[in-house]
Motif scaffolding. Structure first.
Motif, PDB file in Angstrom:
ATOM      1  N   GLY A 106       0.785  -1.233   0.000  1.00  0.00           N
ATOM      2  CA  GLY A 106       0.000   0.000   0.000  1.00  0.00           C
ATOM      3  C   GLY A 106       0.811   1.273   0.000  1.00  0.00           C
ATOM      4  N   ARG A 107       2.139   1.161  -0.206  1.00  0.00           N
ATOM      5  CA  ARG A 107       3.029   2.327  -0.264  1.00  0.00           C
ATOM      6  C   ARG A 107       3.026   3.096   1.042  1.00  0.00           C
ATOM      7  N   GLY A 108       2.913   2.368   2.169  1.00  0.00           N
ATOM      8  CA  GLY A 108       3.024   3.003   3.467  1.00  0.00           C
ATOM      9  C   GLY A 108       4.459   2.983   3.959  1.00  0.00           C
ATOM     10  N   ASN A 109       4.680   3.492   5.154  1.00  0.00           N
ATOM     11  CA  ASN A 109       6.013   3.544   5.749  1.00  0.00           C
ATOM     12  C   ASN A 109       6.319   2.195   6.382  1.00  0.00           C
ATOM     13  N   VAL A 110       7.116   1.390   5.689  1.00  0.00           N
ATOM     14  CA  VAL A 110       7.416   0.035   6.158  1.00  0.00           C
ATOM     15  C   VAL A 110       8.222   0.074   7.452  1.00  0.00           C
ATOM     16  N   ALA A 111       9.114   1.050   7.587  1.00  0.00           N
ATOM     17  CA  ALA A 111       9.914   1.151   8.807  1.00  0.00           C
ATOM     18  C   ALA A 111       9.021   1.358  10.029  1.00  0.00           C
ATOM     19  N   SER A 291      -9.557  -7.953   3.603  1.00  0.00           N
ATOM     20  CA  SER A 291      -9.750  -6.509   3.733  1.00  0.00           C
ATOM     21  C   SER A 291      -8.421  -5.762   3.667  1.00  0.00           C
ATOM     22  N   GLY A 292      -7.384  -6.319   4.297  1.00  0.00           N
ATOM     23  CA  GLY A 292      -6.080  -5.665   4.282  1.00  0.00           C
ATOM     24  C   GLY A 292      -5.483  -5.580   2.892  1.00  0.00           C
ATOM     25  N   LEU A 293      -5.539  -6.683   2.154  1.00  0.00           N
ATOM     26  CA  LEU A 293      -5.016  -6.681   0.791  1.00  0.00           C
ATOM     27  C   LEU A 293      -5.830  -5.753  -0.105  1.00  0.00           C
ATOM     28  N   SER A 294      -7.143  -5.711   0.111  1.00  0.00           N
ATOM     29  CA  SER A 294      -7.998  -4.816  -0.684  1.00  0.00           C
ATOM     30  C   SER A 294      -7.644  -3.358  -0.417  1.00  0.00           C
ATOM     31  N   LEU A 295      -7.469  -3.012   0.859  1.00  0.00           N
ATOM     32  CA  LEU A 295      -7.116  -1.639   1.211  1.00  0.00           C
ATOM     33  C   LEU A 295      -5.738  -1.283   0.670  1.00  0.00           C
ATOM     34  N   ALA A 296      -4.783  -2.207   0.809  1.00  0.00           N
ATOM     35  CA  ALA A 296      -3.433  -1.955   0.293  1.00  0.00           C
ATOM     36  C   ALA A 296      -3.454  -1.784  -1.218  1.00  0.00           C
ATOM     37  N   GLY A 297      -4.247  -2.610  -1.902  1.00  0.00           N
ATOM     38  CA  GLY A 297      -4.358  -2.493  -3.345  1.00  0.00           C
ATOM     39  C   GLY A 297      -4.963  -1.166  -3.766  1.00  0.00           C
ATOM     40  N   MET A 298      -5.948  -0.692  -3.014  1.00  0.00           N
ATOM     41  CA  MET A 298      -6.566   0.595  -3.320  1.00  0.00           C
ATOM     42  C   MET A 298      -5.560   1.730  -3.136  1.00  0.00           C
ATOM     43  N   TRP A 299      -4.800   1.682  -2.028  1.00  0.00           N
ATOM     44  CA  TRP A 299      -3.780   2.704  -1.808  1.00  0.00           C
ATOM     45  C   TRP A 299      -2.752   2.683  -2.931  1.00  0.00           C
ATOM     46  N   ASN A 300      -2.334   1.485  -3.329  1.00  0.00           N
ATOM     47  CA  ASN A 300      -1.335   1.339  -4.383  1.00  0.00           C
ATOM     48  C   ASN A 300      -1.865   1.915  -5.697  1.00  0.00           C
ATOM     49  N   PHE A 301      -3.131   1.646  -5.987  1.00  0.00           N
ATOM     50  CA  PHE A 301      -3.746   2.142  -7.221  1.00  0.00           C
ATOM     51  C   PHE A 301      -3.766   3.671  -7.241  1.00  0.00           C
TER      52      PHE A 301
END
Length: 318
Positions: A106-111, A291-301
């Motif tokens: 989802g292009r969040g802050n992995v750290a 739900s997590g993968l869906s949200l991450a995919g939406m953020w990535n999109f």
């Protein structure tokens, strides 16, 4: 809700596990934590001290707001005691081990995500048993059931140490000593542990799938709503603290992806006849991945879309 109660009683005997299967489940959870921890370094804990706002915000949402609000909501809605106590137990667990991967997607802050996973997994040794006893006892609808099952706090702490804390320390030690092994095996540990964990959930439900289907509507609705509540708590907590977008995504994912596998391990180990609680934790184990993968995919999109729009604006006019 009474129909749900009467039906779910027939699930009880179908969630019994042999000692071998129980040992395998706990081993899988330990391997999941070990695999996630291969990339951890002591510096990740130091990063929490240097930039504490995002991790602390997430930890407060994780261990204070989510269990407290879950307790209040289950009390207010008068949710059946077994289901409510299952929701409270899941809310008292630390962040799930796949929140780091979903944050990355989802292009969040992995750290931030990694540091939260590390600290929350260690904090869970104390906070999970403490919060479960506290909020399960505060809700008058679940108080009697909590006293009836009487989960031993000392044994719960030992289980959390064995499946979370020790595998984390072992993963960090091996990861630091053998960096090539980390590069080659980290992806395998994540994929294999996810598949095996899902297999446990599928096998548990397939033993009495007709009954599971009968109660799926009511329980799945609760799980979906509860999971959405967890994501919202993480999101609004991080917005309130004015965190950057990448940190908000990490906090949101960390709070929304609960370690329901730990909840299953606790129940299978200490109270395998708690059928309703097991159903809640089992459904959580599947749904929060969806739900997590869906949200991450939406953020990535949206991230890719904004990047494309930026490129178009910056490209020279023909």
């Amino acid at each position: 809700m009474n129909n749900t109660l009467s039906v779910s009683e027939s699930v009880v005997n179908n969630f019994q596990m042999s000692p071998t299967a129980l040992l395998l489940l706990n081993t899988v959870l330990a391997l999941m934590m070990f695999g996630v921890s291969l990339g951890l370094r002591p510096a990740d804990f130091g990063a929490v001290l240097r930039r504490p706002l995002a991790p602390v915000t997430g930890l407060v949402a994780q261990f204070l707001l989510l269990p407290a609000i879950t307790c209040l909501v289950t009390w207010w809605l008068e949710i059946a005691p077994g289901l409510a106590l299952g929701m409270i137990l899941v809310s008292c667990c630390p962040g799930g081990t796949f929140s780091n991967v979903m944050t990355w997607i989802g292009r969040g802050n992995v750290a931030t995500s990694v540091s939260m996973t590390a600290v929350s997994s260690l904090a869970a040794v104390v906070m999970t048993p403490l919060n479960f006893a506290l909020y399960g006892g505060l809700n008058p609808n679940t108080r009697d059931l909590l006293q009836a099952i009487a989960l031993p706090a000392e044994s719960m702490i030992l289980l959390v140490v064995l499946v979370l804390a020790l595998p984390m320390l072992a993963g960090m030690a091996i990861g630091a000593r053998f960096p090539r092994f980390v590069r080659r095996s980290e992806g395998f540990f994540r994929s294999a542990s996810l598949l095996v964990f899902l297999l446990f959930v599928v096998v548990s439900f397939s033993k009495h799938w007709q009954t599971a289907v009968q109660i799926a509507g009511a329980v799945l609705l609760l799980v979906i709503a509860h999971n959405a509540l967890a994501f919202l708590i993480g999101h609004f907590s991080s917005r309130l603290m004015r965190l950057p977008v990448a940190d908000r995504r990490a906090v949101t994912m960390e709070v929304g992806i609960q370690n329901s596998g730990l909840a299953l391990a606790i129940l299978f180990t200490f109270y395998p006849s708690a059928g309703e609680m097991l159903v809640v934790a089992g459904f959580w184990g599947v749904w929060h991945l969806v739900s997590g993968l869906s949200l991450a995919g939406m953020w990535n999109f949206h991230h890719r879309k904004r990047g494309l729009q930026r490129e178009l604006r910056q490209s020279p006019q023909s």
